[in-house]
Design a protein around this motif. Structure first.
Motif, PDB file in Angstrom:
ATOM      1  N   ARG A  68     -10.659  -6.182   0.120  1.00  0.00           N
ATOM      2  CA  ARG A  68     -10.443  -4.935  -0.610  1.00  0.00           C
ATOM      3  C   ARG A  68      -9.030  -4.413  -0.359  1.00  0.00           C
ATOM      4  O   ARG A  68      -8.349  -3.964  -1.293  1.00  0.00           O
ATOM      5  N   GLU A  69      -8.580  -4.480   0.902  1.00  0.00           N
ATOM      6  CA  GLU A  69      -7.233  -3.995   1.226  1.00  0.00           C
ATOM      7  C   GLU A  69      -6.164  -4.842   0.545  1.00  0.00           C
ATOM      8  O   GLU A  69      -5.170  -4.318   0.044  1.00  0.00           O
ATOM      9  N   SER A 117      -6.445  -6.458  -2.252  1.00  0.00           N
ATOM     10  CA  SER A 117      -6.449  -6.090  -3.673  1.00  0.00           C
ATOM     11  C   SER A 117      -5.716  -4.779  -3.912  1.00  0.00           C
ATOM     12  O   SER A 117      -4.952  -4.638  -4.874  1.00  0.00           O
ATOM     13  N   LYS A 118      -5.944  -3.810  -3.016  1.00  0.00           N
ATOM     14  CA  LYS A 118      -5.249  -2.525  -3.138  1.00  0.00           C
ATOM     15  C   LYS A 118      -3.733  -2.704  -3.040  1.00  0.00           C
ATOM     16  O   LYS A 118      -2.960  -2.151  -3.830  1.00  0.00           O
ATOM     17  N   TYR A 123      -0.710  -1.883  -5.553  1.00  0.00           N
ATOM     18  CA  TYR A 123       0.383  -0.959  -5.254  1.00  0.00           C
ATOM     19  C   TYR A 123       1.722  -1.501  -5.766  1.00  0.00           C
ATOM     20  O   TYR A 123       2.597  -0.733  -6.172  1.00  0.00           O
ATOM     21  N   TYR A 172       2.472  -0.285  -9.179  1.00  0.00           N
ATOM     22  CA  TYR A 172       2.610   1.149  -9.436  1.00  0.00           C
ATOM     23  C   TYR A 172       4.036   1.477  -9.885  1.00  0.00           C
ATOM     24  O   TYR A 172       5.008   0.890  -9.386  1.00  0.00           O
ATOM     25  N   LYS A 182       0.832   9.078  -4.581  1.00  0.00           N
ATOM     26  CA  LYS A 182      -0.037   8.501  -3.556  1.00  0.00           C
ATOM     27  C   LYS A 182       0.562   8.703  -2.159  1.00  0.00           C
ATOM     28  O   LYS A 182      -0.149   9.028  -1.201  1.00  0.00           O
ATOM     29  N   LYS A 233      -5.574  -3.503   7.815  1.00  0.00           N
ATOM     30  CA  LYS A 233      -4.505  -3.164   6.861  1.00  0.00           C
ATOM     31  C   LYS A 233      -3.235  -3.956   7.145  1.00  0.00           C
ATOM     32  O   LYS A 233      -2.569  -4.431   6.219  1.00  0.00           O
TER      33      LYS A 233
END
Length: 426
Positions: free
Chosen positions: A20-21, A23-24, A28, A31, A39, A128
């Motif tokens: 999940r991290e 993918s985040k 980013y 962005y 953010k 992370k």
């Protein structure tokens, strides 16, 4: 390093939270500046209020300096917050750390500028950090599970190799790299056919020097480096001998900053990893990935070179290293980026600039086979173009004369002035 350690590494990279991290973080990178700033502001304010409410250090620190937290509305107000130093961490480690029931681990800096620091991380921050590293690798086409060789000092001096079946990584000892073992290293790497090499820049340089002496060449895919300043001449050697580009990641043990090399060779801030303030001789950094040990406006003594970009912004051109990685002369002139003088110079294994006095310095050279007077003269002329009339001496030395930090890291410039002497010239 045993199978339990390998399994732990594998599980930390294969969980739902890790995926999940990643993918985040990849998202980013897509962005735009407005969305990224929104953010950043949100994460910064959340961190600031958490630190003020839960950390006894920040409550006292900000109250002492008359900071009204309510007046801090965004990143634009950060300069109202007093920065913190290594000494603050050293003296108030337990007060900075937030109380938390979940599992925490200790981390330690290498202590290259004094006594090592202790910092804390929790499970979330470890995930992370690993996710950021892997997102960076994935942007260059290297995916988890692909064959890789790690040459980063993970093994002790008695163990030459260890294979991690969970991550498909072959660990090779950087401590046993020498003329007697280099045939084995060449055969082992060639047989394994890695897609990538994880290494310190200095270990890459050692491998290249030993291969070059044997006239060995092979392709290791992509070389991912970290933990040391990477110099242009090391990139040049890696491409010539190992057929691979160096892709660098700059960070620190405190995990308050991460700069990732791009495909154009420049660096950029890893998005939403941290907030960084660039000054001519230092950085001020704020981590956004570790809420258990908040470091807000933390001073880092590294020098980052910024240059104008085509869109009128500033881009990160390269990383000089620590602010004492300079030759410093009597008139206060500081000359860094000496790695450029070594590009194109043949038949040299290692070079190190050592300065004990203000008005001169020594260039220690470990010559390779074929090193000639012509090579030395070219090196002398290139150095003169950087330092002018300042006298220096080129000395041929053996490898044992090349100095390293207490953590075993290689530095191109060794400046032996005390901080008091250097600060007089600032």
């Amino acid at each position: 390093m045993n199978n339990v350690h390998f399994l732990y590494n594998y599980l930390s990279r294969s969980t739902f939270f890790f995926r999940r991290e990643v993918s985040k973080i990849l998202a980013y990178h897509e962005y735009d500046e407005i969305k990224l700033l929104e953010k950043k502001n949100k994460e910064f304010l959340k961190l600031l209020h958490l630190a003020y409410q839960k950390s006894s250090f920040y409550k006292l620190h900000y109250d002492k300096h008359g900071v009204d937290i309510k007046q801090i509305k965004s990143i634009a107000d950060m300069d109202k917050l007093p920065p913190i130093s290594k000494e603050d961490i050293r003296l108030h480690t337990d007060k900075i750390k937030l109380p938390q029931l979940s599992y925490t681990v200790k981390g330690h800096t290498s202590g290259t500028s004094g006594t090592p620091l202790t910092v804390y991380r929790n499970y979330s921050s470890v995930i992370k950090e690993n996710a950021y590293l892997w997102a960076h690798r994935m942007l260059f086409g290297h995916m988890p599970g692909m064959k890789a060789i790690s040459l980063r000092g993970d093994l002790d001096t008695k163990t030459r190799e260890k294979f991690d079946p969970f991550t498909n990584t072959l660990y090779l000892s950087s401590y046993q790299l020498n003329e007697k073992t280099i045939d084995w290293y060449f055969e082992r790497i060639a047989e394994f056919e890695p897609h990538a090499l994880y290494s310190y820049p200095s270990s890459v340089e050692t491998l290249c020097n030993l291969f070059e002496a044997k006239k060995y060449q092979l392709n290791v895919g992509t070389i991912f480096t970290s933990s040391e300043t990477v110099y242009d001449f090391q990139r040049e050697k890696a491409y010539d001998i190992l057929g691979a580009p160096i892709v660098d990641w700059y960070g620190n043990a405190e995990r308050t900053i991460a700069l990732e090399q791009t495909k154009t060779g420049t660096y950029r801030e890893a998005p939403l990893y941290s907030i960084n303030e660039f000054y001519h001789d230092h950085l001020i950094t704020t981590s956004l990935i570790n809420n258990i040990f908040p470091l807000i406006r933390y001073i880092v003594d590294d020098v980052i070179h910024l240059e104008p970009a085509s869109d009128n912004t500033l881009e990160i051109k390269d990383i000089q290293g620590r602010k004492d990685d300079y030759l410093i002369f009597t008139d206060g002139t500081r000359v860094g980026r000496m790695s450029g003088t070594l590009k194109g110079i043949q038949h040299i294994k290692y070079t190190q600039f050592v300065q004990d006095e203000l008005d001169c310095f020594v260039v220690n050279v470990v010559p390779a086979q074929g090193f000639s007077q012509e090579d030395e003269d070219l090196l002398r002329e290139k150095i003169k173009s950087k330092v002018g009339q300042v006298p220096f001496e080129i000395k041929k030395v053996n490898e044992n004369s090349i100095l390293r930090t207490r953590a075993g890291k290689y530095k191109l410039i060794i400046n032996n002035f005390s901080k008091r002497e250097v600060n007089v010239l600032v």
